[in-house]
Enzyme design. Structure first.
Site, PDB file in Angstrom:
ATOM      1  N   GLU A   1       0.864  -1.095   0.144  1.00  0.00           N
ATOM      2  CA  GLU A   1       0.281   0.045   0.000  1.00  0.00           C
ATOM      3  C   GLU A   1       0.740   1.151   0.072  1.00  0.00           C
ATOM      4  O   GLU A   1       0.572   2.156  -0.618  1.00  0.00           O
ATOM      5  CB  GLU A   1      -1.049  -0.172   1.193  1.00  0.00           C
TER       6      GLU A   1
ATOM      7  N   CYS B   1      -2.771  -2.902   7.510  1.00  0.00           N
ATOM      8  CA  CYS B   1      -2.373  -2.746   8.850  1.00  0.00           C
ATOM      9  C   CYS B   1      -2.430  -1.355   9.370  1.00  0.00           C
ATOM     10  O   CYS B   1      -2.909  -0.692   8.484  1.00  0.00           O
ATOM     11  CB  CYS B   1      -0.704  -3.206   9.045  1.00  0.00           C
TER      12      CYS B   1
ATOM     13  N   CYS C   1      -0.281   1.367   7.253  1.00  0.00           N
ATOM     14  CA  CYS C   1      -0.873   1.546   5.942  1.00  0.00           C
ATOM     15  C   CYS C   1      -2.227   2.466   5.955  1.00  0.00           C
ATOM     16  O   CYS C   1      -2.670   3.068   5.110  1.00  0.00           O
ATOM     17  CB  CYS C   1      -1.211   0.088   5.110  1.00  0.00           C
TER      18      CYS C   1
END
Length: 153
Positions: free
Chosen positions: A55, A83, A86
């Site tokens: 990402e 996560c 990101c």
């Protein structure tokens, strides 16, 4: 095939390329005006850098493509639920919409572990759609980790 599935298919192709490079297979694409403007895959192992998630790579390339870090008219497609790092980057970049494949019960920040995309939590809300081609995303991840365990076992 839906538009979401079309873009997720490209993210899955990128994820497969990551697996072939011995990276955790996660792929991401950024879409603006119905076309892909940037792509990314995991580069943590290749660059020995913990923040080189798919990402982050895709967001960096998208900012370069449009000449601005504000990506408010862009959507991000990624094969695995982001996560917290990101998710924060997407919120800061003002991504309009996140579409992800497999849920991540260990580190997912779009509802599985925590929900950083909760409406009104931050100064920018991101629309979230999860579970697009989730089975294919999960299968790719599962095969990768089974191979790793067998190799290291």
């Amino acid at each position: 095939m839906t538009t979401d599935e079309m873009f997720m298919n490209r993210a899955l192709e990128l994820a497969a390329e990551c697996a072939a490079a011995d990276e955790v297979p996660v792929g991401a694409v950024v879409v603006k005006d119905g076309r892909i403007i940037a792509e990314g895959g995991n580069f943590k192992e290749r660059e020995l850098n913990a923040v080189r998630h798919a990402e982050i790579v895709a967001l960096e390339r998208a900012a370069q493509a449009v000449g601005n870090w504000w990506l408010e008219d862009c959507d991000l497609y990624v094969t695995l639920e982001p996560c917290p790092m990101c998710a924060g980057a997407m919120i800061n970049a003002r991504i309009r919409r996140l579409v992800f494949g497999a849920h991540d019960p260990k580190t997912g920040a779009a509802g599985s572990k925590v929900d950083l995309f909760e409406k009104g939590l931050f100064n920018h809300d991101v629309e979230v759609t999860g579970g697009v081609l989730a089975e294919r995303s999960a299968a790719l991840l599962g095969a990768f980790f089974r191979k790793k365990r067998k190799k290291n076992g």
